[in-house]
Design a protein around this motif. Structure first.
Motif, short mmCIF file in Angstrom:
data_model
loop_
_atom_site.label_atom_id
_atom_site.label_comp_id
_atom_site.label_asym_id
_atom_site.label_seq_id
_atom_site.Cartn_x
_atom_site.Cartn_y
_atom_site.Cartn_z
N LEU A 61 -17.33 1.68 5.21
CA LEU A 61 -18.62 1.70 4.01
C LEU A 61 -17.31 2.63 3.10
CD1 LEU A 61 -20.50 0.39 1.58
CD2 LEU A 61 -22.15 2.75 2.79
N GLY A 62 -17.28 4.08 3.89
CA GLY A 62 -16.72 4.86 3.10
C GLY A 62 -15.11 4.32 2.69
N SER A 63 -14.39 3.45 3.68
CA SER A 63 -13.10 3.33 3.10
C SER A 63 -13.24 2.25 2.06
CB SER A 63 -12.66 2.23 4.50
OG SER A 63 -12.23 3.30 5.36
N TYR A 64 -14.29 1.60 2.08
CA TYR A 64 -14.40 0.39 1.19
C TYR A 64 -14.79 1.09 0.12
CZ TYR A 64 -16.73 -3.10 -1.36
OH TYR A 64 -17.29 -4.33 -2.07
N ILE A 65 -15.21 2.34 -0.03
CA ILE A 65 -15.63 3.07 -1.87
C ILE A 65 -14.57 2.59 -2.04
CG2 ILE A 65 -16.47 4.67 -2.23
CD1 ILE A 65 -19.25 3.76 -0.64
N VAL A 66 -13.55 3.98 -1.34
CA VAL A 66 -12.29 4.63 -1.59
C VAL A 66 -11.45 2.58 -2.33
CG1 VAL A 66 -10.01 5.26 -1.01
CG2 VAL A 66 -12.41 6.11 -0.11
N ASP A 67 -11.50 2.41 -1.62
CA ASP A 67 -10.99 1.08 -1.36
C ASP A 67 -10.94 0.14 -3.06
OD1 ASP A 67 -8.37 -0.67 -1.08
OD2 ASP A 67 -10.45 -2.52 -1.34
N ARG A 68 -12.91 -0.17 -3.37
CA ARG A 68 -13.21 -0.32 -4.59
C ARG A 68 -12.04 0.97 -5.42
NH1 ARG A 68 -13.02 -5.15 -4.94
NH2 ARG A 68 -12.04 -4.47 -2.88
N MET A 123 0.80 -1.47 -0.12
CA MET A 123 -0.07 0.14 -0.15
C MET A 123 0.76 1.15 0.25
SD MET A 123 -2.85 1.35 2.72
CE MET A 123 -3.43 -0.64 1.81
N LYS A 124 0.39 2.26 -0.76
CA LYS A 124 1.52 3.44 -0.88
C LYS A 124 0.73 4.24 0.27
CE LYS A 124 1.77 1.99 -6.02
NZ LYS A 124 1.95 3.22 -6.89
N ILE A 125 1.54 5.22 0.51
CA ILE A 125 1.59 6.16 1.65
C ILE A 125 -0.19 7.52 1.10
CG2 ILE A 125 2.73 8.44 2.08
CD1 ILE A 125 3.31 5.51 3.76
N PRO A 126 0.56 7.67 -0.30
CA PRO A 126 -1.14 8.49 -0.57
C PRO A 126 -1.94 7.49 -0.25
CG PRO A 126 1.05 8.90 -1.99
CD PRO A 126 1.31 7.18 -1.16
N HIS A 127 -2.02 6.41 -0.68
CA HIS A 127 -3.58 5.87 -0.17
C HIS A 127 -4.00 5.62 1.43
CE1 HIS A 127 -3.27 2.96 -4.10
NE2 HIS A 127 -3.36 4.17 -4.74
N ILE A 128 -2.71 5.87 1.81
CA ILE A 128 -2.80 5.78 3.22
C ILE A 128 -3.52 6.90 4.18
CG2 ILE A 128 -1.96 5.44 5.04
CD1 ILE A 128 -0.35 3.77 4.85
N PHE A 129 -2.89 8.04 2.78
CA PHE A 129 -3.49 9.39 3.52
C PHE A 129 -4.97 9.34 2.69
CE2 PHE A 129 0.72 10.83 4.41
CZ PHE A 129 0.60 11.50 5.63
N LEU A 130 -5.34 8.70 1.75
CA LEU A 130 -6.94 9.28 1.36
C LEU A 130 -7.87 8.55 2.39
CD1 LEU A 130 -8.38 10.01 -0.95
CD2 LEU A 130 -8.11 8.15 -1.91
N TYR A 131 -7.08 7.11 2.74
CA TYR A 131 -7.81 6.57 3.18
C TYR A 131 -9.08 7.56 4.49
CZ TYR A 131 -8.04 2.40 0.77
OH TYR A 131 -8.04 1.02 0.17
N GLY A 132 -7.44 7.95 5.79
CA GLY A 132 -7.39 8.87 6.35
C GLY A 132 -8.70 10.12 6.38
N TYR A 133 -8.22 10.57 5.07
CA TYR A 133 -9.33 11.68 5.22
C TYR A 133 -10.29 11.55 4.87
CZ TYR A 133 -4.90 14.34 4.58
OH TYR A 133 -3.58 15.60 5.14
N VAL A 134 -10.61 10.52 4.21
CA VAL A 134 -11.82 9.99 3.94
C VAL A 134 -12.39 9.91 5.31
CG1 VAL A 134 -13.49 8.12 3.45
CG2 VAL A 134 -11.11 8.72 1.38
#
Length: 73
Positions: A62-69, A1-12
């Motif tokens: 659900l928000g994290s799941y949608i971002v993951d998809r 997992m890339k750092i930008p993705h981690i930030f995106l999950y966190g922001y969501v």
């Protein structure tokens, strides 16, 4: 997992949590902060407990799941 993705999950999760807190506060439902300040938990209604223990985590998940998809497309 890339750092930008981690930030995106966190922001969501952060944005959803703030949004949910505003909606809950405007509709008279306790937020986690309100719940922590109550000394007698018998005063907490079943609706408030349901929202805090079932609804709130479900919406954040659900928000994290949608971002993951979206990121896996």
């Amino acid at each position: 997992m890339k750092i930008p993705h981690i930030f995106l999950y966190g922001y969501v999760v952060l944005i959803l949590a703030i949004f949910l807190n505003v909606i809950m506060k405007n509709n008279g439902i306790l937020t986690w902060y309100d719940l922590l300040s109550i000394k007698d938990l018998s005063e907490v209604s079943t609706v408030n407990l349901f929202v805090l223990l079932i609804g709130y985590p479900f919406v954040l998940g659900l928000g994290s799941y949608i971002v993951d998809r979206i990121l896996k497309i």
